[in-house]
Motif scaffolding. Structure first.
Motif, PDB file in Angstrom:
ATOM      1  N   UNK A 342       7.168 -30.533 110.901  1.00  0.00           N
ATOM      2  CA  UNK A 342       7.666 -29.404 110.119  1.00  0.00           C
ATOM      3  C   UNK A 342       7.141 -28.070 110.640  1.00  0.00           C
ATOM      4  N   UNK A 343       5.934 -28.058 111.175  1.00  0.00           N
ATOM      5  CA  UNK A 343       5.380 -26.804 111.704  1.00  0.00           C
ATOM      6  C   UNK A 343       6.205 -26.310 112.891  1.00  0.00           C
ATOM      7  N   UNK A 344       6.540 -27.198 113.831  1.00  0.00           N
ATOM      8  CA  UNK A 344       7.184 -26.745 115.067  1.00  0.00           C
ATOM      9  C   UNK A 344       8.640 -26.314 114.854  1.00  0.00           C
ATOM     10  N   UNK A 345       9.232 -26.676 113.719  1.00  0.00           N
ATOM     11  CA  UNK A 345      10.591 -26.201 113.435  1.00  0.00           C
ATOM     12  C   UNK A 345      10.628 -25.251 112.241  1.00  0.00           C
ATOM     13  N   UNK A 346       9.471 -24.750 111.853  1.00  0.00           N
ATOM     14  CA  UNK A 346       9.380 -23.931 110.644  1.00  0.00           C
ATOM     15  C   UNK A 346      10.135 -22.610 110.751  1.00  0.00           C
ATOM     16  N   UNK A 347      10.261 -22.073 111.960  1.00  0.00           N
ATOM     17  CA  UNK A 347      10.969 -20.794 112.100  1.00  0.00           C
ATOM     18  C   UNK A 347      12.457 -20.923 111.791  1.00  0.00           C
ATOM     19  N   UNK A 348      12.975 -22.159 111.729  1.00  0.00           N
ATOM     20  CA  UNK A 348      14.351 -22.352 111.262  1.00  0.00           C
ATOM     21  C   UNK A 348      14.529 -21.782 109.855  1.00  0.00           C
ATOM     22  N   UNK A 349      13.468 -21.836 109.054  1.00  0.00           N
ATOM     23  CA  UNK A 349      13.541 -21.419 107.657  1.00  0.00           C
ATOM     24  C   UNK A 349      13.791 -19.925 107.495  1.00  0.00           C
ATOM     25  N   UNK A 350      13.509 -19.154 108.547  1.00  0.00           N
ATOM     26  CA  UNK A 350      13.737 -17.697 108.482  1.00  0.00           C
ATOM     27  C   UNK A 350      14.685 -17.215 109.580  1.00  0.00           C
ATOM     28  N   UNK A 351      15.361 -18.186 110.236  1.00  0.00           N
ATOM     29  CA  UNK A 351      16.359 -17.811 111.253  1.00  0.00           C
ATOM     30  C   UNK A 351      17.675 -18.531 110.956  1.00  0.00           C
ATOM     31  N   UNK A 352      17.903 -19.674 111.581  1.00  0.00           N
ATOM     32  CA  UNK A 352      19.214 -20.332 111.484  1.00  0.00           C
ATOM     33  C   UNK A 352      19.564 -20.769 110.062  1.00  0.00           C
ATOM     34  N   UNK A 353      18.591 -21.261 109.302  1.00  0.00           N
ATOM     35  CA  UNK A 353      18.898 -21.681 107.937  1.00  0.00           C
ATOM     36  C   UNK A 353      19.328 -20.490 107.085  1.00  0.00           C
ATOM     37  N   UNK A 354      18.684 -19.359 107.298  1.00  0.00           N
ATOM     38  CA  UNK A 354      19.088 -18.148 106.599  1.00  0.00           C
ATOM     39  C   UNK A 354      20.444 -17.654 107.042  1.00  0.00           C
ATOM     40  N   UNK A 355      20.725 -17.782 108.337  1.00  0.00           N
ATOM     41  CA  UNK A 355      22.032 -17.364 108.849  1.00  0.00           C
ATOM     42  C   UNK A 355      23.153 -18.207 108.253  1.00  0.00           C
ATOM     43  N   UNK A 356      22.914 -19.507 108.078  1.00  0.00           N
ATOM     44  CA  UNK A 356      23.916 -20.353 107.418  1.00  0.00           C
ATOM     45  C   UNK A 356      24.143 -19.888 105.983  1.00  0.00           C
ATOM     46  N   UNK A 357      23.081 -19.563 105.309  1.00  0.00           N
ATOM     47  CA  UNK A 357      23.183 -19.111 103.925  1.00  0.00           C
ATOM     48  C   UNK A 357      24.009 -17.834 103.823  1.00  0.00           C
TER      49      UNK A 357
END
Length: 414
Positions: A342-357
């Motif tokens: 989860x640490x190594x993919x955590x930046x998804x939470x403020x990049x691509x996941x936000x972009x999908x939203x």
């Protein structure tokens, strides 16, 4: 512009990124000879990733904490009371609101944010907050994309004019329909507010973002209404549920059933780790609930979740400076997501996941042919970026550097 020796987020090796006419022309491990006038930046293995996305902030509230008083209980409900009092006492102009919002936008820019979804209170009959943010949106579009959510902060049915104000806000140009069903006078009014929001979204062709179940009450279950309605209308991909903190208090049996609907509907979720750790559990003795939605569990089920800050020094949250990296750090801890994967993919939470939203994935990402919108952070490892909360060195938009930060230098005798 040529960015040499970049580490692309979640990819191995070093890459060269050639930017021409504001677009990413080429990404390769070897680049052809450059033109004489081409600017070259050697990144020495620093990570390049798409710009940070702030999916949930209140730019009309920023920098107002303490006026007319501080939130002593730390609860959501006292925050709403204080905001209502402030509107009666402090006669701000549109220009005053713009000035505060612009200060917050500069904070966000500094920290690599180029996409923002902000809520704005449309309970005020003057709608001057909306007018102010519509102007801010236009004035900063060279540097940042802003979506505006029309939020009936004091409830859609707590005032006779609630629905008409929400409709007027959409007519004026708000991008997203908001709601706050758990703050409505009755359960029936809360359900009616969710239905109204989706009706208006269909009528105006808008996205939906509901402040949903931001309470520690395990009987607050407007999320099931929102997800079921979105599923029936086949519009879940356009719908976001923000906060959903009551989910932390739901029984596992009910949550299992709820997840089946959430997965079918495809709604998005925004968790606000710092703000909700501060706001929730205020009516508990011990043990005190953390009050965060089930981030880890939803991600494991393939449900899209992103992180946001929520507030910058306002009646709901007295801290914040626009930086999303501490939000990720706190969120990983609070959600028991400090395992390596989860640490190594955590930046998804403020990049691509936000972009999908925000429904902007079509043009988002560091890819050949896309606009050259990207950031460079001061780390050569995804793991170390999170551990050290790596700052943004460059923020580049349409091929132009809009933020440049020199790393701090420390000298030690040891």
């Amino acid at each position: 512009m040529l960015l040499k020796n970049a580490k692309l987020y979640k990819q191995d090796g070093k890459w060269d990124i050639l930017i021409t006419n504001g677009n990413i022309q080429q990404i390769s491990q070897t680049t052809e000879s450059k033109a004489e006038d081409e600017e070259v930046i050697d990144l020495d293995g620093k990570i390049v990733l798409p710009p940070y996305v702030e999916p949930h902030i209140h730019l009309d509230y920023v920098l107002t904490a303490g006026t007319p008083r501080w939130n002593q209980s730390g609860s959501v409900f006292e925050g709403i009371e204080i905001w209502s009092e402030r509107k009666q006492i402090v006669k701000e102009t549109k220009e005053d609101i713009k000035k505060r919002a612009m200060e917050a936008v500069r904070m966000q820019m500094k920290h690599g944010i180029q996409h923002v979804r902000t809520h704005v209170d449309v309970s005020d009959p003057t709608l001057k907050g909306l007018e102010a943010l519509l102007e801010v949106k236009e004035e900063v579009k060279k540097y940042m994309d802003i979506q505006i959510v029309a939020l009936p902060q004091e409830g859609l049915y707590s005032k006779p004019e609630g629905e008409s104000l929400l409709r007027k806000a959409l007519e004026m140009g708000a991008d997203v329909v908001g709601g706050i069903p758990h703050y409505e006078p009755t359960r029936e009014d809360g359900v009616r507010s969710v239905i109204c929001a989706l009706d208006l979204a269909e009528e105006f062709g808008k996205l939906v973002d509901i402040h949903c179940d931001e309470i520690d009450d395990d009987q607050s279950r407007y999320l099931e209404v929102l997800a079921a309605e979105a599923l029936k209308r086949n519009m879940g991909h356009l719908v976001t549920a923000s906060h959903t903190t009551a989910m932390a208090s739901y029984s596992n049996a009910y949550t299992y059933k709820l997840f089946q609907t959430l997965k079918k509907a495809g709604v998005h979720f925004i968790a606000l780790p710092k703000a909700n750790l501060h706001l929730q559990g205020r009516f508990d003795s011990h043990p005190v609930r953390r009050g965060l939605t089930r981030v880890k569990e939803m991600l494991n089920e393939g449900i899209n979740v992103c992180f946001g800050l929520d507030s910058i020094k306002d009646p709901w949250y007295p801290l914040g400076d626009g930086n999303l990296m501490p939000v990720v750090d706190v969120g990983l801890h609070a959600c028991h997501m400090t395992d390596h994967d989860n640490i190594v993919k955590a930046l998804d939470l403020v990049t691509t996941n936000g972009a999908r939203t925000l429904d902007i994935m079509e043009k988002y990402g560091v890819k050949e042919g896309n606009q050259a919108n990207l950031i460079v952070i001061d780390s050569d490892s995804e793991y170390e970026a999170i551990r050290t909360q790596a700052p943004v060195l460059y923020s580049i938009r349409n091929g132009e550097i809009i933020v440049k930060t020199e790393p701090a230098r420390t000298e030690m005798a040891l």
